[in-house]
Write an enzyme that holds these catalytic residues in place. Structure first.
Site, PDB file in Angstrom:
ATOM      1  N   ASN A   9       0.872  -1.174   0.000  1.00 52.21           N
ATOM      2  CA  ASN A   9       0.000   0.000   0.000  1.00 52.21           C
ATOM      3  C   ASN A   9       0.912   1.228   0.000  1.00 52.21           C
ATOM      4  OD1 ASN A   9      -1.794   2.060   0.471  1.00 52.21           O
ATOM      5  ND2 ASN A   9      -2.257   1.458   2.590  1.00 52.21           N
ATOM      6  N   TRP A  10       1.000   1.866  -1.156  1.00 49.18           N
ATOM      7  CA  TRP A  10       1.916   3.000  -1.283  1.00 49.18           C
ATOM      8  C   TRP A  10       1.334   4.291  -0.704  1.00 49.18           C
ATOM      9  CZ3 TRP A  10       4.392   2.393  -6.872  1.00 49.18           C
ATOM     10  CH2 TRP A  10       5.334   1.358  -6.816  1.00 49.18           C
ATOM     11  N   LYS A  11       0.108   4.232  -0.230  1.00 45.97           N
ATOM     12  CA  LYS A  11      -0.539   5.414   0.365  1.00 45.97           C
ATOM     13  C   LYS A  11      -0.340   6.629  -0.541  1.00 45.97           C
ATOM     14  CE  LYS A  11       0.322   3.388   4.858  1.00 45.97           C
ATOM     15  NZ  LYS A  11      -0.105   3.459   6.229  1.00 45.97           N
ATOM     16  N   HIS A  93      -9.722   0.818   4.552  1.00 42.62           N
ATOM     17  CA  HIS A  93      -8.456   1.011   5.279  1.00 42.62           C
ATOM     18  C   HIS A  93      -8.713   1.915   6.489  1.00 42.62           C
ATOM     19  CE1 HIS A  93      -4.367   2.270   6.203  1.00 42.62           C
ATOM     20  NE2 HIS A  93      -3.965   1.192   5.546  1.00 42.62           N
ATOM     21  N   GLU A  95      -7.144   4.298   7.657  1.00 39.15           N
ATOM     22  CA  GLU A  95      -6.955   5.750   7.400  1.00 39.15           C
ATOM     23  C   GLU A  95      -8.198   6.328   6.726  1.00 39.15           C
ATOM     24  OE1 GLU A  95      -3.149   5.350   5.435  1.00 39.15           O
ATOM     25  OE2 GLU A  95      -2.287   4.724   7.348  1.00 39.15           O
ATOM     26  N   GLU A 165      -5.833  -5.649  10.058  1.00 37.69           N
ATOM     27  CA  GLU A 165      -4.870  -4.595  10.349  1.00 37.69           C
ATOM     28  C   GLU A 165      -5.231  -3.897  11.657  1.00 37.69           C
ATOM     29  OE1 GLU A 165      -2.652  -3.275   6.581  1.00 37.69           O
ATOM     30  OE2 GLU A 165      -4.324  -1.918   6.883  1.00 37.69           O
ATOM     31  N   GLY A 171       1.823   1.775  10.701  1.00 37.99           N
ATOM     32  CA  GLY A 171       2.765   2.884  10.605  1.00 37.99           C
ATOM     33  C   GLY A 171       3.427   3.255  11.918  1.00 37.99           C
ATOM     34  N   SER A 211       2.927  -2.652  10.327  1.00 40.68           N
ATOM     35  CA  SER A 211       4.366  -2.661  10.608  1.00 40.68           C
ATOM     36  C   SER A 211       5.061  -3.966  10.205  1.00 40.68           C
ATOM     37  CB  SER A 211       4.625  -2.306  12.082  1.00 40.68           C
ATOM     38  OG  SER A 211       4.181  -0.978  12.329  1.00 40.68           O
ATOM     39  N   GLY A 232       2.574  -1.338   4.272  1.00 34.02           N
ATOM     40  CA  GLY A 232       2.604   0.093   3.961  1.00 34.02           C
ATOM     41  C   GLY A 232       4.028   0.565   3.769  1.00 34.02           C
ATOM     42  N   GLY A 233       4.588   1.187   4.799  1.00 33.71           N
ATOM     43  CA  GLY A 233       5.903   1.820   4.727  1.00 33.71           C
ATOM     44  C   GLY A 233       6.985   0.978   4.064  1.00 33.71           C
TER      45      GLY A 233
HETATM   46  C1  PEP Z   1      -1.032  -0.112   5.796  1.00 34.10           C
HETATM   47  O1  PEP Z   1      -0.988   1.038   5.398  1.00 34.10           O
HETATM   48  O2  PEP Z   1      -1.960  -0.847   5.447  1.00 34.10           O
HETATM   49  C2  PEP Z   1       0.022  -0.593   6.678  1.00 34.10           C
HETATM   50  C3  PEP Z   1      -0.084  -1.796   7.180  1.00 34.10           C
HETATM   51  O3  PEP Z   1       1.065   0.275   6.938  1.00 34.10           O
HETATM   52  P1  PEP Z   1       2.466  -0.085   7.657  1.00 34.10           P
HETATM   53  O4  PEP Z   1       2.972  -1.367   7.023  1.00 34.10           O
HETATM   54  O5  PEP Z   1       3.343   1.075   7.363  1.00 34.10           O
HETATM   55  O6  PEP Z   1       2.189  -0.274   9.092  1.00 34.10           O
END
Ligand code: PEP
Length: 247
Positions: A9-11, A93, A95, A165, A171, A211, A232-233
């Site tokens: 997920n490049w957000k 998601h 967010e 999640e 994050g 994470s 994500g990150g």
């Molecule tokens: C996400 O955005 O779905 C996510 C899991 O982010 P991260 O891996 O950065 O925690």
């Protein structure tokens, strides 16, 4: 056997040039992986990524609206995502739920629409820290899953991916314990069995997200109920995302 699926997920990161460069390298490096690999990129990157003609790396979006077209300023229609080569779309998601106030009713409309047009939803569910501390994790994910899937036909379910999640793990660098995540995911699968059949529930892929990084992916993938990760990150850097995919 469920094929593992690891999605990035490049957000709201990467301009077109950066996205193309990352996707090209990733495609080369994961060619022989048995894992299904997906990049969920910002909308503006999707036409250029689609034009690369990637074969191993599949494309996804991070959101969509549930109408086909119309006066919905700022929104993206499901058909527009199909038009630029998307196979997947992240829905619900945290967010989107927290910052943009999306509720289960809206997420349900999006999930049904995605399934009806042939987009595969990656439906995100997960508890907040407060809910976890109150011992409400399973109650929350069961309710989110049940509401998001209201009205979804059994024969559409194999196109669904669920991502567990925990909100507090996204994050933050603080991941959920792998055995804990496995237990919550087992509860989500049980919910699918109650809503549909045990056989169908066994076919749906359920990821862990929050994470995930090269150092912890193996622990998650060793768990019997965990079928992949939503990252994500650590998906933004091609080296770390490749290491995750090659767990
Ligand atoms: C996400 O955005 O779905 C996510 C899991 O982010 P991260 O891996 O950065 O925690």
């Amino acid at each position: 056997m469920r094929t593992p699926i690891i999605a990035g997920n490049w957000k709201m990161y990467k301009n077109v040039g950066e996205a193309v460069e990352t996707a090209r390298k990733l495609e080369e490096r994961v060619q022989d992986s048995p894992v299904e690999v997906v990049i969920c990129a910002p909308f503006t990157n999707l036409p250029a990524l689609s034009a690369l003609g990637l074969t191993k790396v599949k494309l996804g979006a991070q959101n969509m609206y549930f109408e086909d077209q119309g006066a919905f300023t700022g929104e993206i229609a499901p058909g527009m995502l199909l038009d630029v080569g998307c196979e997947y779309v992240i829905l619900g998601h945290s967010e989107r739920r927290q910052i943009f106030k999306e509720d289960d009713e809206l997420i349900n409309k999006k999930v049904l629409k995605a399934l009806n047009v042939g987009l595969k939803p990656i439906l995100c569910v997960g508890e907040t820290l407060e809910e976890r501390r109150a011992g409400r994790t399973e109650e929350v994910v069961v309710a989110q899953t049940t509401r998001a899937l209201a009205g979804a036909a059994a024969e559409q379910l194999t196109n669904l991916v669920i991502a567990y999640e925990p909100v507090w793990a996204i994050g933050t660098g603080e991941n959920c314990d792998a055995e804990d995540a496995n237990q919550v995911i087992a509860r989500i699968r049980q919910t699918l069995a109650e809503l549909y059949t045990a056989d169908l529930a066994q076919q749906v892929r359920i990821q862990y997200g929050g994470s995930v990084k090269p150092a912890n992916i193996k622990e998650f993938m060793e768990q019997p109920e965990i079928d992949g990760a939503l990252v994500g990150g650590a998906s933004l850097d091609v080296d770390s995302f490749t290491s995750i995919i090659r767990y």
